[in-house]
Design an enzyme around this catalytic site. Structure first.
Site, PDB file in Angstrom:
ATOM      1  N   GLN A 130      24.898  25.621  32.903  1.00  0.00           N
ATOM      2  CA  GLN A 130      25.569  25.046  33.938  1.00  0.00           C
ATOM      3  C   GLN A 130      25.243  24.013  35.088  1.00  0.00           C
ATOM      4  O   GLN A 130      26.460  23.065  35.227  1.00  0.00           O
ATOM      5  CB  GLN A 130      26.944  25.541  34.184  1.00  0.00           C
ATOM      6  CG  GLN A 130      28.639  25.366  34.644  1.00  0.00           C
ATOM      7  CD  GLN A 130      29.006  24.023  32.821  1.00  0.00           C
ATOM      8  OE1 GLN A 130      28.726  24.770  32.215  1.00  0.00           O
ATOM      9  NE2 GLN A 130      29.533  22.950  33.754  1.00  0.00           N
ATOM     10  N   GLU A 166      40.387  17.144  26.409  1.00  0.00           N
ATOM     11  CA  GLU A 166      39.398  16.927  25.537  1.00  0.00           C
ATOM     12  C   GLU A 166      39.118  17.606  23.973  1.00  0.00           C
ATOM     13  O   GLU A 166      39.698  18.849  24.143  1.00  0.00           O
ATOM     14  CB  GLU A 166      37.583  18.065  26.330  1.00  0.00           C
ATOM     15  CG  GLU A 166      37.597  17.258  27.051  1.00  0.00           C
ATOM     16  CD  GLU A 166      36.362  18.211  28.012  1.00  0.00           C
ATOM     17  OE1 GLU A 166      36.440  19.786  27.496  1.00  0.00           O
ATOM     18  OE2 GLU A 166      36.296  18.204  28.931  1.00  0.00           O
TER      19      GLU A 166
END
Length: 252
Positions: A136, A225
């Site tokens: 990440q 999203e």
């Protein structure tokens, strides 16, 4: 005055006084270095511990931990305001056919949902599953680098990247309960939209929710999203779907 060529019996043989003095000084320096390193380690550890507790200073994560219990693992709320707890257990993972991984507890329902989607003529795949915090962090770094190459200052690039990429330690992908779902290949916009439409109507029946709905950015902290789904379990998913709310609103 002792002559530098004088000899001393040290118990290990006879050495010159100069050599004896050198060895003694070297030992003293070594002890001083060891003591200094030990003291620095203790001070650093203490500051780190205090920082994590009080959420201040360069050692602090700066973001409060999400509430977590093993009994309600499926409803943990991780977002830009609540990071993954320090004691959150590393998930047991199941690897999918394309190499992506998910928490093993969500795999059976994910597979069952995919079987139904394929029977309905769709061809879905997990394009992003579990990520480590290092992965990440790399995604965030790559995004910042992209913006800087477009002419943004480092500060602006970091701020803009933070709007689109979860801060490392706050991504649901790091707990293995979230999946990004697209059509295989993820290149056909129409095929992807068909997947999104099916998921929006049916995913709740398999324990998955649309994690970042349109118009809820102020609540979730993320923009819409349509591909990002989170496992919460069948009962919770039904409740969230029926009331048209987010996980944050459900957990209040």
């Amino acid at each position: 005055m002792r002559d530098r060529n004088s000899r001393l019996d040290t118990g290990r043989g006879t050495v010159s006084f100069a050599q004896y003095r050198y060895e003694r000084a070297a030992k003293a320096v070594a002890k001083l270095i060891i003591a200094t390193v030990a003291a620095a380690a203790i001070i650093t550890g203490a500051l780190f511990g205090l920082g994590r507790i009080a959420h201040w200073g360069p050692f602090a994560p700066g973001i409060p931990e999400a509430r977590y219990s093993a009994q309600s693992w499926n409803t943990i709320v991780v977002n830009r305001w609540h990071r993954i707890p320090d004691d959150y257990p590393a998930p047991e993972l199941t690897q999918l056919a394309n190499g992506q991984q998910v928490d093993s507890r969500i795999y059976p329902e994910l597979q069952r949902m995919f079987d139904t989607m394929r029977a309905d003529g769709l061809d879905p795949e997990v394009t992003a599953g579990y990520r480590t915090q290092d992965e990440q962090r790399q995604i965030m770094s790559d995004r910042i680098f992209l913006y800087e190459n477009q002419g943004m200052s480092a500060k602006d690039a970091e701020r803009e990247a933070g709007r689109l990429v979860a801060i490392p330690g706050t991504s649901e992908h790091e707990i293995g309960l979230a999946v990004d779902l697209n059509a295989v290949g993820a290149a056909d916009a129409e095929a992807n939209q068909q997947v999104y439409d099916w998921l929006a109507a049916n995913a709740w029946q398999y324990g998955f929710i649309l994690r970042y709905p349109d118009g809820k950015t102020d609540v979730t902290g993320n923009q819409y999203e349509p591909w990002h789904y989170r496992y919460v379990g069948a009962d919770v998913a039904k409740d969230i779907h029926d009331h048209g709310i987010t996980l944050e609103e459900y957990a209040r």
